[in-house]
Structure formats: structure tokens, C-alpha cells
Design a protein around this motif. Structure first.
Motif, PDB file in Angstrom:
ATOM      1  N   GLY A  75      65.336 -53.616  44.289  1.00 49.50           N
ATOM      2  CA  GLY A  75      64.460 -53.509  45.443  1.00 49.50           C
ATOM      3  C   GLY A  75      63.982 -54.861  45.936  1.00 49.50           C
ATOM      4  N   TYR A  76      63.977 -55.863  45.052  1.00 53.00           N
ATOM      5  CA  TYR A  76      63.598 -57.213  45.450  1.00 53.00           C
ATOM      6  C   TYR A  76      64.667 -57.820  46.361  1.00 53.00           C
ATOM      7  CZ  TYR A  76      62.889 -62.245  45.141  1.00 53.00           C
ATOM      8  OH  TYR A  76      62.735 -63.568  45.453  1.00 53.00           O
ATOM      9  N   GLY A  77      65.921 -57.606  46.031  1.00 51.47           N
ATOM     10  CA  GLY A  77      67.023 -58.199  46.803  1.00 51.47           C
ATOM     11  C   GLY A  77      67.446 -57.359  47.991  1.00 51.47           C
ATOM     12  N   VAL A  78      67.412 -56.036  47.829  1.00 49.64           N
ATOM     13  CA  VAL A  78      67.794 -55.114  48.895  1.00 49.64           C
ATOM     14  C   VAL A  78      66.583 -54.228  49.174  1.00 49.64           C
ATOM     15  CG1 VAL A  78      69.438 -53.392  49.679  1.00 49.64           C
ATOM     16  CG2 VAL A  78      70.193 -55.133  48.059  1.00 49.64           C
ATOM     17  N   LYS A  79      65.825 -54.613  50.154  1.00 48.33           N
ATOM     18  CA  LYS A  79      64.590 -53.897  50.476  1.00 48.33           C
ATOM     19  C   LYS A  79      64.894 -52.547  51.130  1.00 48.33           C
ATOM     20  CE  LYS A  79      61.751 -58.016  50.683  1.00 48.33           C
ATOM     21  NZ  LYS A  79      62.110 -58.366  49.379  1.00 48.33           N
ATOM     22  N   ALA A  80      63.893 -51.681  51.172  1.00 49.96           N
ATOM     23  CA  ALA A  80      64.067 -50.320  51.693  1.00 49.96           C
ATOM     24  C   ALA A  80      64.569 -50.315  53.135  1.00 49.96           C
ATOM     25  CB  ALA A  80      62.761 -49.548  51.583  1.00 49.96           C
ATOM     26  N   ASP A  81      64.095 -51.240  53.969  1.00 43.63           N
ATOM     27  CA  ASP A  81      64.545 -51.260  55.365  1.00 43.63           C
ATOM     28  C   ASP A  81      66.030 -51.627  55.454  1.00 43.63           C
ATOM     29  OD1 ASP A  81      63.813 -53.891  54.566  1.00 43.63           O
ATOM     30  OD2 ASP A  81      63.624 -54.519  56.659  1.00 43.63           O
ATOM     31  N   ALA A  82      66.495 -52.504  54.588  1.00 40.93           N
ATOM     32  CA  ALA A  82      67.926 -52.853  54.573  1.00 40.93           C
ATOM     33  C   ALA A  82      68.753 -51.651  54.128  1.00 40.93           C
ATOM     34  CB  ALA A  82      68.175 -54.041  53.650  1.00 40.93           C
ATOM     35  N   ARG A  83      68.291 -50.941  53.116  1.00 43.11           N
ATOM     36  CA  ARG A  83      69.011 -49.749  52.647  1.00 43.11           C
ATOM     37  C   ARG A  83      69.122 -48.714  53.762  1.00 43.11           C
ATOM     38  NH1 ARG A  83      68.874 -49.591  46.524  1.00 43.11           N
ATOM     39  NH2 ARG A  83      69.783 -47.531  46.739  1.00 43.11           N
TER      40      ARG A  83
END
Length: 136
Positions: A75-83
């Protein structure tokens, strides 16, 4: 800046240098892809939304890759908005976002948000067909 492209990070530039530069037929950097068209909400106009992958490339074999460079799969590298953007582009374009974490001479590859657990794969080039990993 490298070869006329402006990168958001050293990691993106490094990935470009190691795996894309001189090895792909076509390259675009941060080219917007429309995921939501402009729409109306009552009498109000709402803007559309784009996703700007780090790279869209056609490899030497003619296969397309939609690549997003990150520093981790957490979650640090791929945040929820990116997912959410990945899920939207994957569902509208039927093209997986290949999330990569570059290392010296190789990179980790992962497709996010699949129901089947997709373990990161260690890759040394873009010379692969992603459908060999996710199916047709």
C-alpha cells in the motif's frame, strides 16, 4: 530528462534505460488514456478522467505493454487511488497494467487486483507475452 522524455523519478528513468531504450518498436511516456468520458450530473458538466501510465510500449515482437513503475507492491508503493486507476483501465481497455519494480539488470513484475493470487515474477527483459501469465 532523457532522450527528450521527462520522467517522474530516477526509477522510471532507470527502467527506461535498462529495458526500453533501443529495445522497443514504439514508446510513449505518460501518454494519457481516457478512462472516464466527460459526463453531465443534473445540469452540471463533469470532467473526464485519464490514466497516464509511465510507459506504453510495443516490444520487438509487436506485443503491447502498459507499464507502471513503483517502488513496492505494498500500500505504500501502490496507493488505493492507483489500484483503482489500474482496475478501471484494465476493465475498459482489456489490457493489464504491468506494475514493475526495477532493480539493476532485472525487475519484479506483478498484475494487481486479480482474484487468483499473482505472485511477482522476476524478469530480465520485456520480451514476454503477459497472457502467458494471466491467460487469454
Amino acid at each position: 530528462m532523457l532522450d527528450g522524455y521527462r520522467f517522474d523519478s530516477q526509477q522510471e528513468a532507470s527502467f527506461y534505460r535498462q529495458f526500453i531504450r533501443g529495445k522497443c518498436q514504439q514508446v510513449s511516456v505518460h501518454r494519457p488514456i481516457r478512462i472516464i468520458e466527460p459526463y453531465q450530473l443534473g445540469g452540471t458538466d463533469c470532467k473526464g478522467h485519464d490514466y497516464k501510465p509511465d510507459f506504453v510500449v510495443i516490444d520487438q515482437s509487436g506485443r503491447g505493454h502498459l507499464i507502471d513503475v513503483k517502488n513496492s507492491f505494498t500500500g505504500y508503493g501502490v496507493k488505493a487511488d492507483a489500484r483503482l486507476r489500474f482496475a478501471l483501465i484494465q476493465s475498459t481497455q482489456n489490457q493489464p497494467v504491468e506494475v514493475v519494480i526495477p532493480r539493476k539488470g532485472w525487475f519484479w513484475l506483478k498484475i494487481m487486483d486479480t482474484k487468483k493470487k499473482f505472485e511477482p515474477i522476476k524478469m530480465t527483459s520485456l520480451d514476454y507475452d503477459i497472457h502467458d501469465y494471466i491467460g487469454q
